[in-house]
Scaffold this active site. Structure first.
Site, PDB file in Angstrom:
ATOM      1  N   GLN A 117       0.830  -1.201   0.000  1.00 31.08           N
ATOM      2  CA  GLN A 117       0.000   0.000   0.000  1.00 31.08           C
ATOM      3  C   GLN A 117       0.869   1.258   0.000  1.00 31.08           C
ATOM      4  O   GLN A 117       0.345   2.366  -0.088  1.00 31.08           O
ATOM      5  CB  GLN A 117      -0.913   0.001   1.228  1.00 31.08           C
ATOM      6  CG  GLN A 117      -1.909  -1.151   1.251  1.00 31.08           C
ATOM      7  CD  GLN A 117      -2.672  -1.214   2.561  1.00 31.08           C
ATOM      8  OE1 GLN A 117      -2.156  -1.634   3.588  1.00 31.08           O
ATOM      9  NE2 GLN A 117      -3.914  -0.776   2.531  1.00 31.08           N
ATOM     10  N   HIS A 135      -1.256   1.418  -4.486  1.00 30.53           N
ATOM     11  CA  HIS A 135      -1.617   2.833  -4.514  1.00 30.53           C
ATOM     12  C   HIS A 135      -0.665   3.660  -5.374  1.00 30.53           C
ATOM     13  O   HIS A 135      -0.637   4.888  -5.262  1.00 30.53           O
ATOM     14  CB  HIS A 135      -1.661   3.400  -3.091  1.00 30.53           C
ATOM     15  CG  HIS A 135      -2.692   2.747  -2.237  1.00 30.53           C
ATOM     16  ND1 HIS A 135      -2.633   2.740  -0.855  1.00 30.53           N
ATOM     17  CD2 HIS A 135      -3.814   2.047  -2.566  1.00 30.53           C
ATOM     18  CE1 HIS A 135      -3.680   2.069  -0.377  1.00 30.53           C
ATOM     19  NE2 HIS A 135      -4.402   1.648  -1.404  1.00 30.53           N
ATOM     20  N   CYS A 146      -3.539  14.730 -20.716  1.00 29.14           N
ATOM     21  CA  CYS A 146      -3.116  13.927 -21.867  1.00 29.14           C
ATOM     22  C   CYS A 146      -2.671  12.521 -21.482  1.00 29.14           C
ATOM     23  O   CYS A 146      -2.467  11.675 -22.348  1.00 29.14           O
ATOM     24  CB  CYS A 146      -1.995  14.626 -22.638  1.00 29.14           C
ATOM     25  SG  CYS A 146      -0.408  14.708 -21.780  1.00 29.14           S
ATOM     26  N   CYS A 194       2.132  20.275 -17.377  1.00 25.87           N
ATOM     27  CA  CYS A 194       2.656  19.227 -18.253  1.00 25.87           C
ATOM     28  C   CYS A 194       3.450  19.861 -19.397  1.00 25.87           C
ATOM     29  O   CYS A 194       2.983  20.826 -20.014  1.00 25.87           O
ATOM     30  CB  CYS A 194       1.495  18.395 -18.801  1.00 25.87           C
ATOM     31  SG  CYS A 194       1.954  17.176 -20.055  1.00 25.87           S
ATOM     32  N   CYS A 197       1.328  19.119 -22.908  1.00 24.25           N
ATOM     33  CA  CYS A 197       0.051  19.746 -23.262  1.00 24.25           C
ATOM     34  C   CYS A 197      -0.333  20.918 -22.370  1.00 24.25           C
ATOM     35  O   CYS A 197      -1.360  21.551 -22.595  1.00 24.25           O
ATOM     36  CB  CYS A 197      -1.064  18.702 -23.246  1.00 24.25           C
ATOM     37  SG  CYS A 197      -1.567  18.195 -21.574  1.00 24.25           S
ATOM     38  N   SER A 236      -2.928  -0.995   9.420  1.00 32.81           N
ATOM     39  CA  SER A 236      -4.100  -1.045  10.297  1.00 32.81           C
ATOM     40  C   SER A 236      -5.307  -1.615   9.566  1.00 32.81           C
ATOM     41  O   SER A 236      -6.309  -1.934  10.187  1.00 32.81           O
ATOM     42  CB  SER A 236      -4.438   0.360  10.794  1.00 32.81           C
ATOM     43  OG  SER A 236      -4.883   1.169   9.711  1.00 32.81           O
ATOM     44  N   LEU A 278       8.346  -4.233  13.075  1.00 36.02           N
ATOM     45  CA  LEU A 278       8.494  -5.074  11.890  1.00 36.02           C
ATOM     46  C   LEU A 278       9.916  -5.581  11.711  1.00 36.02           C
ATOM     47  O   LEU A 278      10.129  -6.757  11.383  1.00 36.02           O
ATOM     48  CB  LEU A 278       8.064  -4.308  10.636  1.00 36.02           C
ATOM     49  CG  LEU A 278       6.608  -4.414  10.180  1.00 36.02           C
ATOM     50  CD1 LEU A 278       6.276  -5.838   9.789  1.00 36.02           C
ATOM     51  CD2 LEU A 278       5.645  -3.929  11.248  1.00 36.02           C
TER      52      LEU A 278
END
Length: 296
Positions: A117, A135, A146, A194, A197, A236, A278
């Site tokens: 995630q 994600h 574009c 951008c 464009c 979570s 962890l």
């Protein structure tokens, strides 16, 4: 499926307490076919805070929503100013022992896949292959007009050139790479369009309120179907985008194992929840399986 901006979750029933026993994790890993689902908690030891743990960023920061970003020039200026500053720190983050342990499990053929995630790219930096970024990733930018993708470092260079002297001191960095800045610090920060464009640029990540691409979701569902067990690391599971895979695994009778210091929205489906950092938990599992963790 559209990501709802669900920012908090509280247990509505008694959940089994967490344990410090990693043996069930080691047992599942030793049989192979484990699918990893990781969240922000695995990156905290790399200096990136999580959302909802103790001291999590949601206590001081509301993530940008897709609706706000697309509707408001002011919101985009605020986002890109904060994200540009955060990228300087976020882009320097390095994998920690947890990421390296996951990569080690993969090298030894014990994993069927990794879904994350997170948008930080640290699993790949640690050496994990075929990571599904649920994600998206902050290292690319997409034009909403574009559809062209471009590297984040190119936009960072353009923003540096357009905002010479932009050196505010942030109160903190968030899991989405956003720095905490006041409106006064944002000031008249210049947002870049951008180059193809002139359209609106957005990081290639799924904002709150935005839909995870359906093909990506289906790929993840296939990974869950093919796995022998699901190991959740540092999430979570408040947001449905991850919780749905836990529910899918549980419905299929596959063991769900969780390593997270705090209770999660998926605990009722889990065989166990290990309440350890962890890095500590995963390196202990790696030691028991005789798998070296690079960098130790």
């Amino acid at each position: 499926m559209r990501m709802r901006p669900t920012l908090s979750w509280a247990p509505t029933q008694d959940l089994p307490p967490g344990t410090t026993d990693v043996e069930p994790i080691a047992d599942a890993m030793s049989t192979g076919g484990v699918l990893v689902l990781s969240g922000a908690g695995i990156s905290t030891e790399s200096g990136i805070p999580d959302y909802r743990g103790e001291g999590g960023s949601l206590s001081r920061h509301t993530p940008m929503t897709y609706q706000d970003f697309t509707a408001s020039t002011h919101a985009r200026r605020r986002y890109w100013a904060r994200s540009h500053l955060g990228w300087r720190t976020f882009g320097r983050a390095r994998p920690n022992a947890g990421h390296r342990a996951v990569a080690g499990f993969g090298r030894h053929g014990l994993l069927s896949g990794v879904i994350t995630q997170n948008v930080d790219g640290l699993h790949q930096a640690a050496g994990s292959d075929g990571v599904v970024e649920l994600h998206g990733s902050l290292d690319r930018v997409v034009c909403l007009d574009c559809g062209i993708f471009s590297p984040r470092h190119e936009l960072a260079r353009r923003l540096e050139e357009a905002n010479v002297g932009f050196e505010p001191v942030a109160a903190g960095i968030n899991p989405d790479g956003d720095a905490d800045l006041t409106d006064e610090q944002v000031g008249d920060f210049r947002v870049m369009p951008c180059t193809a464009c002139g359209g609106i640029l957005k990081p290639n990540v799924v904002f709150f309120g935005e839909a995870v691409p359906s093909r990506r979701v289906e790929h993840c569902r296939e990974l869950v179907s093919e796995a022998t067990s699901l190991l959740v690391l540092g999430s979570s599971l408040t947001v449905m985008s991850g919780l749905r895979f836990v529910r899918q695994a549980a419905r299929a009778g596959k063991p769900v194992l969780i390593i997270n210091r705090d209770p999660t929205r998926g605990d009722q489906h889990a065989l166990t929840r290990v309440a350890l950092p962890l890095g500590t938990a995963l390196t202990t599992v790696a030691d028991r399986l005789g798998i070296p963790v690079d960098g130790r």
